[in-house]
Design an enzyme around this catalytic site. Structure first.
Site, PDB file in Angstrom:
ATOM      1  N   GLY A  45      13.885   1.399  27.174  1.00  0.00           N
ATOM      2  CA  GLY A  45      13.504   0.119  26.564  1.00  0.00           C
ATOM      3  C   GLY A  45      14.659  -0.627  25.908  1.00  0.00           C
TER       4      GLY A  45
ATOM      5  CG  ASN B 152      -0.265   0.134   2.525  1.00  0.00           C
ATOM      6  OD1 ASN B 152       0.962   0.205   2.597  1.00  0.00           O
ATOM      7  ND2 ASN B 152      -1.046   0.169   3.598  1.00  0.00           N
TER       8      ASN B 152
ATOM      9  CB  THR C  46      11.361  -6.998  18.798  1.00  0.00           C
ATOM     10  OG1 THR C  46      10.973  -6.144  19.865  1.00  0.00           O
ATOM     11  CG2 THR C  46      10.114  -7.453  18.064  1.00  0.00           C
TER      12      THR C  46
ATOM     13  CE  LYS D 144      11.086  -0.170   8.794  1.00  0.00           C
ATOM     14  NZ  LYS D 144      12.292  -0.513   8.073  1.00  0.00           N
TER      15      LYS D 144
ATOM     16  CB  SER E 228      11.273  -8.649  14.937  1.00  0.00           C
ATOM     17  OG  SER E 228      12.198  -7.880  15.659  1.00  0.00           O
TER      18      SER E 228
ATOM     19  CE1 TYR F 111       7.383  -4.265  14.022  1.00  0.00           C
ATOM     20  CE2 TYR F 111       9.155  -4.472  15.634  1.00  0.00           C
ATOM     21  CZ  TYR F 111       8.642  -4.714  14.365  1.00  0.00           C
ATOM     22  OH  TYR F 111       9.390  -5.423  13.451  1.00  0.00           O
TER      23      TYR F 111
ATOM     24  CE  LYS G 286       6.832  -7.651  12.712  1.00  0.00           C
ATOM     25  NZ  LYS G 286       6.435  -7.961  11.337  1.00  0.00           N
TER      26      LYS G 286
ATOM     27  CG  PHE H 187       8.705  -8.708   3.243  1.00  0.00           C
ATOM     28  CD1 PHE H 187       9.817  -9.057   3.987  1.00  0.00           C
ATOM     29  CD2 PHE H 187       8.598  -9.203   1.948  1.00  0.00           C
ATOM     30  CE1 PHE H 187      10.798  -9.879   3.467  1.00  0.00           C
ATOM     31  CE2 PHE H 187       9.570 -10.025   1.417  1.00  0.00           C
ATOM     32  CZ  PHE H 187      10.671 -10.366   2.176  1.00  0.00           C
TER      33      PHE H 187
ATOM     34  CE1 TYR I  42      13.248 -11.768   8.089  1.00  0.00           C
ATOM     35  CE2 TYR I  42      12.429  -9.513   8.178  1.00  0.00           C
ATOM     36  CZ  TYR I  42      12.417 -10.774   7.613  1.00  0.00           C
ATOM     37  OH  TYR I  42      11.570 -11.016   6.562  1.00  0.00           O
ATOM     38  CG  PHE I  43      19.092 -11.217  15.451  1.00  0.00           C
ATOM     39  CD1 PHE I  43      18.377 -12.373  15.076  1.00  0.00           C
ATOM     40  CD2 PHE I  43      19.381 -11.042  16.794  1.00  0.00           C
ATOM     41  CE1 PHE I  43      17.988 -13.318  16.033  1.00  0.00           C
ATOM     42  CE2 PHE I  43      19.007 -11.989  17.751  1.00  0.00           C
ATOM     43  CZ  PHE I  43      18.312 -13.129  17.366  1.00  0.00           C
TER      44      PHE I  43
ATOM     45  NE  ARG J 239      19.998  -3.712  20.067  1.00  0.00           N
ATOM     46  CZ  ARG J 239      20.310  -3.376  21.320  1.00  0.00           C
ATOM     47  NH1 ARG J 239      21.396  -3.884  21.913  1.00  0.00           N
ATOM     48  NH2 ARG J 239      19.555  -2.512  21.987  1.00  0.00           N
TER      49      ARG J 239
HETATM   50  P1  NAD Z   1       9.447  -1.403   5.294  1.00  0.00           P
HETATM   51  O1  NAD Z   1       8.565  -0.438   6.005  1.00  0.00           O
HETATM   52  O2  NAD Z   1      10.522  -0.872   4.431  1.00  0.00           O
HETATM   53  O3  NAD Z   1       8.550  -2.410   4.419  1.00  0.00           O
HETATM   54  C1  NAD Z   1       7.245  -2.782   4.792  1.00  0.00           C
HETATM   55  C2  NAD Z   1       6.377  -2.588   3.570  1.00  0.00           C
HETATM   56  O4  NAD Z   1       5.037  -2.971   3.897  1.00  0.00           O
HETATM   57  C3  NAD Z   1       6.324  -1.140   3.110  1.00  0.00           C
HETATM   58  O5  NAD Z   1       6.591  -1.095   1.723  1.00  0.00           O
HETATM   59  C4  NAD Z   1       4.900  -0.684   3.432  1.00  0.00           C
HETATM   60  O6  NAD Z   1       4.434   0.266   2.516  1.00  0.00           O
HETATM   61  C5  NAD Z   1       4.157  -2.008   3.358  1.00  0.00           C
HETATM   62  N1  NAD Z   1       2.919  -2.070   4.151  1.00  0.00           N
HETATM   63  C6  NAD Z   1       2.753  -1.717   5.454  1.00  0.00           C
HETATM   64  N2  NAD Z   1       1.480  -1.948   5.833  1.00  0.00           N
HETATM   65  C7  NAD Z   1       0.843  -2.479   4.755  1.00  0.00           C
HETATM   66  C8  NAD Z   1      -0.475  -2.925   4.528  1.00  0.00           C
HETATM   67  N3  NAD Z   1      -1.418  -2.859   5.480  1.00  0.00           N
HETATM   68  N4  NAD Z   1      -0.792  -3.415   3.307  1.00  0.00           N
HETATM   69  C9  NAD Z   1       0.132  -3.470   2.321  1.00  0.00           C
HETATM   70  N5  NAD Z   1       1.399  -3.051   2.481  1.00  0.00           N
HETATM   71  C10 NAD Z   1       1.751  -2.564   3.691  1.00  0.00           C
HETATM   72  O7  NAD Z   1      10.040  -2.392   6.397  1.00  0.00           O
HETATM   73  P2  NAD Z   1      11.167  -3.506   6.262  1.00  0.00           P
HETATM   74  O8  NAD Z   1      12.335  -3.049   7.044  1.00  0.00           O
HETATM   75  O9  NAD Z   1      11.332  -3.918   4.850  1.00  0.00           O
HETATM   76  O10 NAD Z   1      10.477  -4.660   7.108  1.00  0.00           O
HETATM   77  C11 NAD Z   1       9.738  -5.705   6.501  1.00  0.00           C
HETATM   78  C12 NAD Z   1       9.160  -6.585   7.591  1.00  0.00           C
HETATM   79  O11 NAD Z   1      10.225  -7.075   8.403  1.00  0.00           O
HETATM   80  C13 NAD Z   1       8.202  -5.863   8.540  1.00  0.00           C
HETATM   81  O12 NAD Z   1       7.144  -6.743   8.861  1.00  0.00           O
HETATM   82  C14 NAD Z   1       9.054  -5.584   9.762  1.00  0.00           C
HETATM   83  O13 NAD Z   1       8.292  -5.520  10.933  1.00  0.00           O
HETATM   84  C15 NAD Z   1       9.966  -6.800   9.770  1.00  0.00           C
HETATM   85  N6  NAD Z   1      11.243  -6.545  10.461  1.00  0.00           N
HETATM   86  C16 NAD Z   1      12.024  -5.497  10.074  1.00  0.00           C
HETATM   87  C17 NAD Z   1      13.218  -5.231  10.746  1.00  0.00           C
HETATM   88  C18 NAD Z   1      14.071  -4.052  10.369  1.00  0.00           C
HETATM   89  O14 NAD Z   1      14.854  -3.606  11.207  1.00  0.00           O
HETATM   90  N7  NAD Z   1      13.996  -3.521   9.167  1.00  0.00           N
HETATM   91  C19 NAD Z   1      13.610  -6.057  11.816  1.00  0.00           C
HETATM   92  C20 NAD Z   1      12.805  -7.136  12.161  1.00  0.00           C
HETATM   93  C21 NAD Z   1      11.607  -7.377  11.476  1.00  0.00           C
HETATM   94  N1  UDP Z   2      21.548   3.610  18.811  1.00  0.00           N
HETATM   95  C1  UDP Z   2      22.237   4.759  19.156  1.00  0.00           C
HETATM   96  N2  UDP Z   2      21.895   5.932  18.541  1.00  0.00           N
HETATM   97  C2  UDP Z   2      20.916   6.020  17.601  1.00  0.00           C
HETATM   98  C3  UDP Z   2      20.218   4.831  17.247  1.00  0.00           C
HETATM   99  C4  UDP Z   2      20.552   3.649  17.891  1.00  0.00           C
HETATM  100  O1  UDP Z   2      23.124   4.722  19.998  1.00  0.00           O
HETATM  101  O2  UDP Z   2      20.638   7.106  17.090  1.00  0.00           O
HETATM  102  C5  UDP Z   2      21.925   2.334  19.451  1.00  0.00           C
HETATM  103  C6  UDP Z   2      20.810   1.693  20.259  1.00  0.00           C
HETATM  104  O3  UDP Z   2      20.819   2.177  21.589  1.00  0.00           O
HETATM  105  C7  UDP Z   2      21.179   0.205  20.159  1.00  0.00           C
HETATM  106  C8  UDP Z   2      21.814   0.093  18.764  1.00  0.00           C
HETATM  107  O4  UDP Z   2      22.224   1.419  18.414  1.00  0.00           O
HETATM  108  O5  UDP Z   2      22.176  -0.134  21.129  1.00  0.00           O
HETATM  109  C9  UDP Z   2      20.864  -0.433  17.698  1.00  0.00           C
HETATM  110  O6  UDP Z   2      19.679   0.343  17.722  1.00  0.00           O
HETATM  111  P1  UDP Z   2      18.536   0.148  16.627  1.00  0.00           P
HETATM  112  O7  UDP Z   2      17.421   1.069  16.977  1.00  0.00           O
HETATM  113  O8  UDP Z   2      19.133   0.248  15.262  1.00  0.00           O
HETATM  114  O9  UDP Z   2      18.100  -1.384  16.813  1.00  0.00           O
HETATM  115  P2  UDP Z   2      17.389  -2.117  18.060  1.00  0.00           P
HETATM  116  O10 UDP Z   2      17.702  -1.345  19.309  1.00  0.00           O
HETATM  117  O11 UDP Z   2      15.965  -2.123  17.740  1.00  0.00           O
HETATM  118  O12 UDP Z   2      18.003  -3.469  18.087  1.00  0.00           O
END
Ligand code: NAD
Ligand code: UDP
Length: 339
Positions: A294, A33, A127, A85, A125, A149, A153, A81, A177-178, A231
């Protein structure tokens, strides 16, 4: 020829996975979307792959729109995906997050079942491990969440487990994913955060390119090797490859498996800043700020299950991660927007 539906296919991880799938000869349908992405990303994917993506603009909560897609194409599997997030935003808009992520996933699964498509890769995630008691973190570790969030998940993981319990002919990979970073080595696609980045790597890249004055390091008094948070950063190209392996696995196995996608190595915030500066020969000014609410001290994966089940492991190095993040940032200082 297998058709793979990517929900959220235009996003950061989705676009890299779309590229990997096209290069491997799959037909790719993106259903997005565009709430957090741009149509440009998939245009660039098409150029890089020399193949077309079937791009559909739609919302996963819109059952009728999903029905149309499943009627139109012989979809073999779905990589899901689509989701919101941003942790901070989720605490302010919990209903929006539960609706989009949880209700959206339920709608998707309902339509999949109706069309007898029961192969699903879900983006979870690290998380879901909350504040893990020990590192490295194995898939068997206790799960908890501290914000909407993370709750979304965790709820989806439970819903998918219940679904497989009730209907054992589903094949589901829950990929945890990490910390995804990096970009395709072309510098053509990458992470394009809206406004102020929450995550470390895009923030470092924006400081390096001069869009922001200084990186605030959130705390240097954690029990880690240099006091800053640790991380498991994983290159997005490795992550994309993990989805292909998961799809291959699903074609042969029923049931549900949760699988960590990480490198197994933790780097601190200072490790990341130093690597970025050194490899790219660019200054990254930083200051030490208070801890972010957090945050946990240390989080990295026990990655063995991914290797044992999927024959996947991360191959890219820290140098690759910082080099590729910088190339994307330098070539696209404003992300996908021209302004
Ligand atoms: P992103 O925001 O770049 O991609 C998500 C996509 O989903 C976007 O293109 C957005 O437009 C689309 N979207 C959101 N809601 C929608 C809906 N209701 N219908 C259709 N499309 C929709 O994020 P990303 O980093 O590519 O992450 C992809 C997935 O991986 C997510 O579910 C996110 O929670 C998960 N994830 C991401 C990370 C990260 O750090 N990037 C870490 C762990 C998990
Ligand atoms: N972090 C930081 N400054 C920033 C963003 C993140 O010091 O502007 C640190 C944060 O405290 C963590 C690490 O970088 O220790 C990764 O943070 P991020 O938000 O990328 O991932 P997450 O905490 O969700 O694993």
């Amino acid at each position: 020829m297998a058709y793979i539906l990517l929900t959220g296919g235009a996003g950061y991880i989705g676009s890299h996975t779309a590229l990997a799938l096209l290069r491997a000869g799959y037909k790719v349908i993106s259903f997005d979307n565009y709430s957090n992405s741009s149509t440009t990303a998939l245009q660039r994917v098409e150029q890089l792959a020399g193949a077309k993506v079937i791009s559909i603009s739609g919302d996963i909560r819109d059952e009728a729109a999903l029905q149309t897609v499943f009627r139109q194409y012989p979809i073999n599997a779905v990589v899901h995906f689509a989701g919101l997030k941003a942790v901070g935003e989720s605490t302010k808009m919990p209903l929006h997050y539960y609706d989009n992520n949880v209700a959206g996933t339920v709608t998707l699964c309902r339509v999949m079942r109706e069309h007898k498509v029961k192969k699903l890769v879900f983006s979870s995630s690290a998380t879901v491990y909350g504040d893990a008691k020990t590192v490295p973190i194995a898939e068997t570790a206790a799960r908890s969440a501290t914000n909407p969030y993370g709750q979304s998940k965790l709820m989806i993981e439970h819903i998918l487990e219940d679904l497989v319990q009730a209907e054992p002919d589903w094949s589901i990979s829950v990929l945890r994913y990490f910390n995804p970073v990096g970009a395709d080595s072309s510098g053509q696609i990458g992470e394009d955060p809206n406004g102020m980045p929450n995550n470390l790597m895009p923030f470092i890249a924006q400081v390096a390119v001069g869009k922001r004055a200084s990186l605030s390091i959130f705390g240097n008094d954690y029990a880690t090797h240099d006091g800053t948070g640790v991380r498991d950063y994983i290159h997005v190209v490795d992550l994309a490859a993990g989805h292909l392996k998961a799809l291959q696995y699903l074609s042969k196995h029923q049931g549900i498996e949760a699988i960590n996608l990480g490198t197994g190595t933790g780097y601190s915030v200072l490790d990341m800043v130093k690597a970025f500066s050194k490899v790219n020969n660019v200054a990254v000014p930083y200051n030490i700020a208070p801890r972010r609410a957090g945050d946990i001290a240390s989080c990295y994966a026990q990655p063995d299950k991914a290797f044992n089940l999927l024959r996947w492991q991360a191959e890219k190095t820290l140098d690759d991660m910082v080099r590729d993040s910088w190339r994307w940032q330098r070539q696209n200082p404003n992300g996908y927007s021209n302004s």
